[in-house]
Design a protein around this motif. Structure first.
Motif, PDB file in Angstrom:
ATOM      1  N   ARG A  35       0.830  -1.204   0.000  1.00  0.00           N
ATOM      2  CA  ARG A  35       0.000   0.000   0.000  1.00  0.00           C
ATOM      3  C   ARG A  35       0.866   1.256   0.000  1.00  0.00           C
ATOM      4  O   ARG A  35       0.600   2.214  -0.734  1.00  0.00           O
ATOM      5  CB  ARG A  35      -0.936  -0.010   1.202  1.00  0.00           C
ATOM      6  CG  ARG A  35      -1.916   1.157   1.179  1.00  0.00           C
ATOM      7  CD  ARG A  35      -3.010   0.950   2.163  1.00  0.00           C
ATOM      8  NE  ARG A  35      -3.688  -0.291   1.774  1.00  0.00           N
ATOM      9  CZ  ARG A  35      -4.629  -0.879   2.486  1.00  0.00           C
ATOM     10  NH1 ARG A  35      -5.013  -0.364   3.615  1.00  0.00           N
ATOM     11  NH2 ARG A  35      -5.184  -1.995   2.075  1.00  0.00           N
ATOM     12  N   ALA A  36       1.920   1.280   0.811  1.00  0.00           N
ATOM     13  CA  ALA A  36       2.810   2.442   0.864  1.00  0.00           C
ATOM     14  C   ALA A  36       3.536   2.627  -0.471  1.00  0.00           C
ATOM     15  O   ALA A  36       3.717   3.759  -0.924  1.00  0.00           O
ATOM     16  CB  ALA A  36       3.813   2.289   2.000  1.00  0.00           C
ATOM     17  N   ASP A  39       0.960   4.123  -2.809  1.00  0.00           N
ATOM     18  CA  ASP A  39       0.649   5.499  -2.430  1.00  0.00           C
ATOM     19  C   ASP A  39       1.762   6.470  -2.813  1.00  0.00           C
ATOM     20  O   ASP A  39       1.498   7.628  -3.139  1.00  0.00           O
ATOM     21  CB  ASP A  39       0.384   5.599  -0.923  1.00  0.00           C
ATOM     22  CG  ASP A  39      -0.948   4.984  -0.524  1.00  0.00           C
ATOM     23  OD1 ASP A  39      -1.778   4.677  -1.418  1.00  0.00           O
ATOM     24  OD2 ASP A  39      -1.154   4.796   0.695  1.00  0.00           O
ATOM     25  N   ALA A  40       3.018   6.005  -2.778  1.00  0.00           N
ATOM     26  CA  ALA A  40       4.152   6.875  -3.096  1.00  0.00           C
ATOM     27  C   ALA A  40       4.430   6.953  -4.601  1.00  0.00           C
ATOM     28  O   ALA A  40       5.298   7.709  -5.020  1.00  0.00           O
ATOM     29  CB  ALA A  40       5.400   6.377  -2.366  1.00  0.00           C
ATOM     30  N   ASN A  43      -0.200   4.842 -10.697  1.00  0.00           N
ATOM     31  CA  ASN A  43      -1.061   3.714 -10.995  1.00  0.00           C
ATOM     32  C   ASN A  43      -0.262   2.557 -11.615  1.00  0.00           C
ATOM     33  O   ASN A  43      -0.609   1.393 -11.452  1.00  0.00           O
ATOM     34  CB  ASN A  43      -2.167   4.161 -11.949  1.00  0.00           C
ATOM     35  CG  ASN A  43      -3.241   3.129 -12.119  1.00  0.00           C
ATOM     36  OD1 ASN A  43      -3.683   2.505 -11.164  1.00  0.00           O
ATOM     37  ND2 ASN A  43      -3.661   2.934 -13.355  1.00  0.00           N
ATOM     38  N   ARG A  46       0.685   0.263  -8.934  1.00  0.00           N
ATOM     39  CA  ARG A  46      -0.468  -0.494  -8.439  1.00  0.00           C
ATOM     40  C   ARG A  46      -0.685  -1.714  -9.321  1.00  0.00           C
ATOM     41  O   ARG A  46      -0.952  -2.814  -8.835  1.00  0.00           O
ATOM     42  CB  ARG A  46      -1.729   0.380  -8.423  1.00  0.00           C
ATOM     43  CG  ARG A  46      -2.963  -0.357  -7.865  1.00  0.00           C
ATOM     44  CD  ARG A  46      -4.218   0.499  -7.944  1.00  0.00           C
ATOM     45  NE  ARG A  46      -4.555   0.883  -9.301  1.00  0.00           N
ATOM     46  CZ  ARG A  46      -5.153   0.074 -10.193  1.00  0.00           C
ATOM     47  NH1 ARG A  46      -5.474  -1.154  -9.891  1.00  0.00           N
ATOM     48  NH2 ARG A  46      -5.440   0.519 -11.406  1.00  0.00           N
ATOM     49  N   ASP A  68      -2.401  -6.893   0.166  1.00  0.00           N
ATOM     50  CA  ASP A  68      -2.390  -5.901   1.231  1.00  0.00           C
ATOM     51  C   ASP A  68      -1.757  -6.391   2.529  1.00  0.00           C
ATOM     52  O   ASP A  68      -1.258  -5.584   3.304  1.00  0.00           O
ATOM     53  CB  ASP A  68      -3.820  -5.434   1.509  1.00  0.00           C
ATOM     54  CG  ASP A  68      -4.437  -4.731   0.310  1.00  0.00           C
ATOM     55  OD1 ASP A  68      -3.684  -4.282  -0.589  1.00  0.00           O
ATOM     56  OD2 ASP A  68      -5.681  -4.635   0.250  1.00  0.00           O
TER      57      ASP A  68
END
Length: 156
Positions: A35-36, A39-40, A43, A46, A68
């Motif tokens: 997740r981190a 977030d950093a 896409n 991801r 996750d």
């Protein structure tokens, strides 16, 4: 194994080799978190961690939870063009990326129903297109999982 070339489990089941590093890698090395990482970054990352989770998850339908909660406890990302010595499976994503591994000798065989994907079971090597949804559809992910499953990947 803290290094700017490596992110994830010290003894992974699967290492995904990529030619570029995500932003914020230095902050993630000691405590890797999917997740981190997402977030950093963009896409694009991801998609990469999602595809890694879809392939590595012991239960195919549980890949979200795996991504996750477990991803970097059981897998890793490596950005150097050399295989890590852990006895794990090695996934090299992308033809251009594979060319960086100029001393890698393998006997990867194309899968009959997925001609862009090769497996060398003896070297525990998976060669695929770059990990992106456009190149690795859900159907190809299922085929990769089947090929790895045939080699006992999910039973260990």
């Amino acid at each position: 194994m803290p290094s700017a070339d490596y992110l994830g489990a010290p003894n992974p089941q699967l290492v995904l080799y990529l030619p570029h590093r995500p932003h914020g890698l230095a902050q993630l090395i000691d405590l890797p978190c999917a997740r981190a990482l997402v977030d950093a970054n963009s896409n694009h990352w991801r998609k990469i961690v999602t595809l890694l989770a879809k392939i590595a998850s012991p239960v195919a339908d549980d890949w979200r939870h795996y991504r996750d909660e477990q991803l970097f406890r059981q897998t890793a990302l490596c950005f150097a063009p050399r295989l890590v010595e852990t006895g794990c499976w090695h996934w090299i994503g992308g033809r251009d990326n594979l060319q960086r591994f100029d001393t890698l000798h393998h006997n990867a065989q194309l899968l009959t129903d997925a001609p862009d994907i090769s497996v060398d079971a003896d070297r525990r090597l998976l060669l695929t297109p770059y990990p992106d949804y456009r190149q690795l559809s859900n159907a190809l992910v299922r085929r990769i999982r089947c090929a790895l499953g045939d080699q006992g990947f999910y039973g260990s």
